[in-house]
Design a protein around this motif. Structure first.
Motif, PDB file in Angstrom:
ATOM      1  N   SER A 143      -0.956   0.134  10.355  1.00 30.30           N
ATOM      2  CA  SER A 143      -1.966   1.080   9.889  1.00 30.30           C
ATOM      3  C   SER A 143      -2.526   1.862  11.076  1.00 30.30           C
ATOM      4  O   SER A 143      -2.650   1.317  12.177  1.00 30.30           O
ATOM      5  CB  SER A 143      -3.101   0.339   9.185  1.00 30.30           C
ATOM      6  N   ARG A 154      -3.393   6.557   5.003  1.00 33.94           N
ATOM      7  CA  ARG A 154      -3.167   6.791   6.431  1.00 33.94           C
ATOM      8  C   ARG A 154      -4.043   7.930   6.936  1.00 33.94           C
ATOM      9  O   ARG A 154      -4.607   7.870   8.038  1.00 33.94           O
ATOM     10  CB  ARG A 154      -1.701   7.105   6.687  1.00 33.94           C
ATOM     11  N   VAL A 195      -1.068  -2.207   0.853  1.00 39.97           N
ATOM     12  CA  VAL A 195      -0.049  -1.754   1.791  1.00 39.97           C
ATOM     13  C   VAL A 195       1.298  -2.345   1.393  1.00 39.97           C
ATOM     14  O   VAL A 195       1.370  -3.430   0.816  1.00 39.97           O
ATOM     15  CB  VAL A 195      -0.398  -2.158   3.239  1.00 39.97           C
TER      16      VAL A 195
END
Length: 547
Positions: A236, A132, A108
């Protein structure tokens, strides 16, 4: 109209032709079956249904729409710099298959944003667009299972629940005569970043391997990779659900449920649990107790032991013990006793922040057209009053309205330094002193009615198909009560609080737009009979088909 579950050799060719009504119906039907299976103790069946949902084309299409069209961060790239802005990009992502077989997530991208209180910065983890989408698919499959298990007084990041549910639950626990008067106002320190990953994974019976890969993928900050041995990245799509899974069981520490899983009220509890109520919204929690000693010797040790097992601790700065006769804040509201009554008012911090926002806007838009100022200020005022209208807010609304009038008067005098006060009065204010321009009237805080909020019942969940009628009535009541523009409210009422094109009910975070049935380019008017309120993605798809 395209088939939602295409057979081999039949691929989607046009994003605008997708039947979103059928897509959402397919996903909700499978989620309802998962909810029922878990409730009946059929865990093997639930696991099979979760895998079926994760493989379905409907779940993949809906996850792409949420990640690439609906979520606020849809234009923010991950470490690969890729975003999906066009229908062609979204179709290409769907045609990749989105299979978990051989899937390896990327790290990330970590950024830092300032905290609301101005003290320090908050880390955010931004996955790639594909990650995602994959996380959203898994969330679709896991959410109905855990919605059947979560505790009644857990409200944060859950479908169908909001901050006002938590406020009403706490108000109900404190308002009755003889109820507990001592409060533990607590906050979990860096909850997302410090959750014990192994303890979390032990609670997850399915998708454990792929979730482990997400947790262990690491972060990239200014091109420097760092490992992630604890926590789940805040930002997230699946992180809020994982946090709720990790904290599930906190309320049961104090006997909130019996052996059959039924709710036990604070007054019916026995022993040291009697009179204790715990209300949690994400990582903020409040516990009520009959005495200060009960909090210090019983509640705090149990909470600290529970959190320690999950790698977490209470914040020393934000955790305190107060009596109800003192004021304490929770989720933007101030709880206080006045004249023997429990009042829930907008907090001083929340009110001051709203006034500061209004003042900053007027200072930075001194030369903007007054019509634009009215429309943009109305959006700010509606958002703030919609949040606080269910508390004891009338006096605060009057004060804020008066302060805004003073700001607008100074704003108008700065624009027209050579004009008299009488001229400014006639130019910008009606007889009732409402600010207006070319038919656009500024919404006044004090005309927003203060209404009672109806808290969600017990452990009710929109994932439960047996409660569909309850949630339909609740959604209609809530949408009709919000201070949308008059035209929007009337259109929602006419359309049964659903999209005029696809028929799917508007959810709380859905973006709606007005659609002209007969285009204005062909002589159509702005009359309400020529308008339709539809989802933003339905609006985009409609004009894509027309062109």
């Amino acid at each position: 109209m395209l088939i939602i579950e295409p057979t081999k050799g039949r691929l989607l060719t046009d994003w605008s032709q997708i039947n979103w009504t059928a897509v959402e119906r397919n996903v909700k039907r499978l989620q309802g079956r998962i909810f029922r299976a878990v409730g009946a103790g059929q865990f093997a069946k639930a696991k099979s249904l979760q895998k079926l949902l994760a493989r379905s084309s409907s779940a993949k299409l809906l996850a792409i729409r949420k990640a690439c069209q609906q979520n606020r961060g849809k234009h923010t790239p991950g470490v690969d710099g890729v975003v999906c802005k066009t229908p062609k990009d979204r179709l290409a992502l769907f045609e990749q298959g989105l299979s978990f077989k051989g899937y390896r997530p990327k790290p990330v991208r970590r950024i830092f944003i300032p905290k609301k209180n101005g003290n320090g910065r908050r880390p955010l983890g931004i996955p790639t667009i594909k990650d995602r989408v994959m996380q959203t698919i898994v969330r679709f499959a896991l959410e109905p299972e855990w919605e059947s298990r979560f505790e009644a007084n857990s409200y944060g990041f859950r479908p169908g629940r909001c901050t006002m549910d938590a406020i009403c639950a706490l108000h109900a626990a404190l308002r009755c005569k003889g109820s507990s008067r001592w409060i533990l106002d607590a906050d979990i320190n860096s909850c997302f970043d410090k959750i014990d990953q192994e303890m979390l994974l032990k609670k997850l019976p399915v998708f454990t391997q792929v979730i482990r890969r997400w947790l262990k993928a690491g972060t990239v900050t200014f091109d420097k990779w760092e490992s992630t041995d604890s926590g789940t990245p805040q930002g997230s799509p699946i992180s809020p659900l994982l946090m709720n899974v990790a904290l599930d069981g906190m309320e049961r520490l104090f006997g909130c449920e019996n052996s059959q899983g039924n709710r036990v009220s604070a007054s019916d509890k026995r022993g040291l649990n009697k009179g204790i109520t715990l209300v949690r919204f994400a990582d903020d929690l409040v516990v009520t107790a009959p005495t200060k000693e009960r909090i210090e010797t019983y509640i705090l040790p149990k909470l600290k032991a529970f959190l320690k097992a999950h790698g977490l601790t209470l914040s020393k700065v934000k955790t305190r013990i107060v009596h109800l006769d003192e004021r304490f804040d929770f989720l933007g509201f101030t709880f206080m006793r006045q004249g023997g009554r429990l009042l829930t008012k907008p907090s001083k911090k929340g009110t001051a922040a709203h006034l500061k926002q209004l003042k900053r806007y007027l200072r930075t838009h001194l030369g903007a057209p007054a019509v634009r100022v009215v429309k943009e200020l109305n959006a700010i005022i509606r958002g703030w009053t919609n949040y606080y209208r269910h508390g004891t807010s009338k006096a605060i609304f009057n004060k804020v309205r008066h302060r805004l009038f003073q700001m607008l008067w100074r704003w108008a005098n700065r624009r027209h330094r050579n004009k008299s006060r009488r001229w400014i009065r006639r130019r910008y204010f009606r007889e009732d002193w409402a600010f207006h321009e070319k038919g656009a009237v500024l919404l006044r805080h004090d005309i927003v009615p203060v209404t009672r909020f109806t808290k969600v019942t017990g452990k009710a969940s929109p994932m439960n198909p047996d409660e569909a009628e309850y949630w339909e009535k609740r959604r209609h009541k809530r949408r009709g009560r919000e201070t949308h523009p008059e035209v929007d409210r009337e259109l929602q009422r006419r359309q049964g609080y659903g999209c005029g094109l696809c028929g799917v009910a508007f959810e709380e975070d859905d973006l709606a737009e007005k659609h002209h049935i007969q285009p204005r380019s062909q002589g159509g008017s702005d009359d309400i009979d020529n308008l339709m309120l539809i989802h933003r993605w339905c609006h985009t798809a409609y004009h894509a088909r027309r062109n």
